[in-house]
Design an enzyme around this catalytic site. Structure first.
Site, PDB file in Angstrom:
ATOM      1  N   LYS A  82      -1.887   2.524   2.395  1.00 28.28           N
ATOM      2  CA  LYS A  82      -2.043   1.371   3.199  1.00 28.28           C
ATOM      3  C   LYS A  82      -3.293   1.219   3.267  1.00 28.28           C
ATOM      4  O   LYS A  82      -3.657   1.779   4.519  1.00 28.28           O
ATOM      5  CB  LYS A  82      -0.594   1.042   4.134  1.00 28.28           C
ATOM      6  CG  LYS A  82      -1.411  -0.066   4.420  1.00 28.28           C
ATOM      7  CD  LYS A  82       0.270  -0.389   5.524  1.00 28.28           C
ATOM      8  CE  LYS A  82       0.063  -1.572   6.172  1.00 28.28           C
ATOM      9  NZ  LYS A  82       1.394  -1.426   7.141  1.00 28.28           N
ATOM     10  N   SER A 151       3.826  -5.878   6.138  1.00 31.80           N
ATOM     11  CA  SER A 151       2.506  -5.704   6.040  1.00 31.80           C
ATOM     12  C   SER A 151       1.689  -4.538   4.856  1.00 31.80           C
ATOM     13  O   SER A 151       0.822  -4.687   4.426  1.00 31.80           O
ATOM     14  CB  SER A 151       1.550  -5.539   8.319  1.00 31.80           C
ATOM     15  OG  SER A 151       2.109  -4.088   8.034  1.00 31.80           O
ATOM     16  N   SER A 175       7.429  -3.730   8.796  1.00 33.64           N
ATOM     17  CA  SER A 175       6.473  -3.722   7.605  1.00 33.64           C
ATOM     18  C   SER A 175       6.805  -2.936   6.518  1.00 33.64           C
ATOM     19  O   SER A 175       6.530  -2.451   6.269  1.00 33.64           O
ATOM     20  CB  SER A 175       4.835  -3.687   7.959  1.00 33.64           C
ATOM     21  OG  SER A 175       5.140  -4.768   9.705  1.00 33.64           O
TER      22      SER A 175
END
Length: 457
Positions: A82, A151, A175
């Protein structure tokens, strides 16, 4: 593995095949890159990907094996990272134009541990703006008109679309669990403080937690064995003995687990598909499930979480707000402005409620092994302006309890529908064991066939 394209293999199977010499890391990475070429235009999971750099890492792993060097548990296996997690050899831009072109000087702790385990760092996956609400470019691999969640949108989508077998994410609210549920993969958020956050964009030191995405529970357990450790640079962690996650997760429970089904006060937000699917699941579990009401102390969790998160975000992102507020989205700017207005009294009062919340669940976990609850209100919503409602994750994030989303169901529209299991803090391996039991109980650990569902994109 001959009848399966290598990009669809699990991380554990791929690592075993590389160790045995049945395949090379270079070949595996080549097939993953070929899959990226096939579907990235539709999915848009990657923020940064340099194919030649990924292949160079793979060739180095193959060379090390040929020379008889030590082989780690993820030797030669590509992993997505990420784009709020620092990588010393790739940009880390945090989903904001304010950090465009930023290349850290060193790896985050989790990236360093993955490299030490032999992993190939494939590239950086898309995140939302500073890992908050405003979506990035990623689409749901099952249907590009639907959100992948956020996210950690790129990480979940990359695993679901067959681009990598394993990816890292993070969760401050929902997330990890939400995008895993929307994309039809396993998503695991361990107990707060088990995995170091050193070198990861800070939003809320109270709430930020690392997470994993995979296509098998064995891979989740393997990732935990590699990443769970103490780190003096992250005060939430502490030194601990090695936990044999894979061994415990693979065991049969000594007794059939007793599962507490908690609808939560948010049940009215769920879709018809969710209610019908859970009714079928509860029926299938029979006397191994009991419906339980939340402790009264937990009913104001959403407000407590918002107070803590927004106050700490305002402090963590003070430089971004002061020097570039006009380049932030209206949503993020509003969050930071609300956070700046929170009083010290309200913030400290909210923090003081967390230990009481956790204590409120002690009696429940003395009777039941895990909590069963929706991961999300329904399947991934159509439209890309929102990443979906994280509310079914908020309480468990606030308490720092381990949670996993299992891809066991689907909605009438054919999209995946996640099942969330929550365990008592520091009983993460037992949670994985119960998750495996549940998957077997309802039919198959691959009840939702992500390969079949996304191979046509």
């Amino acid at each position: 593995m001959d009848d399966l394209r290598l990009n669809w293999s699990t991380a554990s199977d791929a690592a075993r095949s590389i160790c045995d010499g049945a395949i090379s890391s270079e070949r595996l990475v080549e097939e993953c890159l070929a899959r990226v070429s096939e579907v990235e235009e539709s999915v848009q999971a990657w923020q940064f990907l340099d194919p030649e750099h990924a292949l160079q890492q793979a060739r180095a792993r193959d060379q090390a094996r040929r020379e008889g060097q030590s082989i780690g548990p993820l030797h030669g296996v590509p992993v997505g990272i990420k784009d709020i997690i620092d990588t010393g050899d790739m940009p880390t831009e945090d989903g904001t134009v304010l950090h465009a072109g930023r290349t850290p000087a060193a790896d985050a702790a989790v990236v360093a541990m993955l490299r030490a385990a032999g992993a190939v760092i494939m590239g950086k996956t898309v995140t939302t703006e500073c890992a908050t609400h405003t979506p990035g470019k990623t689409r749901n691999p099952h249907h590009p008109e639907h959100t992948p969640g956020g996210s950690s949108s790129g990480s979940a989508a990359a695993v679901a679309a067959g681009m990598v077998p394993l990816a890292l994410g993070s969760q401050t609210n929902g997330s990890v669990i939400r995008p895993a549920a929307f994309c039809g993969v396993y998503g695991f958020k361990p107990t707060h403080g088990l995995i170091s956050r050193h070198g990861v964009l800070k939003l809320s030191r109270t709430l930020d937690q690392m997470g994993l995405f995979a296509r098998s529970l064995e891979d989740i357990a393997l990732g935990c064995e590699i990443l769970v450790s103490g780190d003096e640079r992250d005060p939430a962690t502490r030194p601990r003995a090695r936990i044999p996650f894979r061994e415990i997760a693979a065991e049969e429970p000594p007794l059939p687990p007793l599962i507490a089904f908690i609808k939560t006060p948010l049940w009215e937000r769920t879709d018809v598909d969710t209610r019908e699917a859970f009714a079928e699941l509860i029926e299938a579990l029979g006397d191994r499930v009991v419906e339980v009401e939340l402790p009264e102390i937990a009913l104001d969790a959403l407000k407590l979480h918002q107070t803590i998160m927004e106050a700490e975000m305002a402090a963590a992102l003070v430089d971004e707000y002061e020097r570039g507020r006009e380049q932030l989205s209206e949503t993020l700017r509003a969050q930071l402005e609300r956070g700046r207005a929170i009083t010290a009294f309200d913030y400290q009062t909210a923090l003081a409620r967390i230990p009481l919340l956790i204590e409120g669940f002690d009696e429940l976990f003395n009777r039941c092994d895990v909590v069963l609850t929706p991961a999300v209100a329904g399947t991934a919503p159509k439209g890309l302006a929102s990443t979906g409602d994280p509310s079914f994750c908020t309480l468990w994030t606030l308490c720092g309890m381990p949670a996993i989303s299992l891809p066991l169901m689907r909605g009438a529209n054919g999209l995946p529908l996640g099942v969330q299991l929550v365990g008592q803090s520091h009983r993460d391996a037992r949670l994985l064991r119960t998750a495996r039991w549940l998957a077997a109980k309802v039919g198959s650990a691959e009840a939702y066939d992500v390969k079949e569902a996304t191979n046509g994109i």
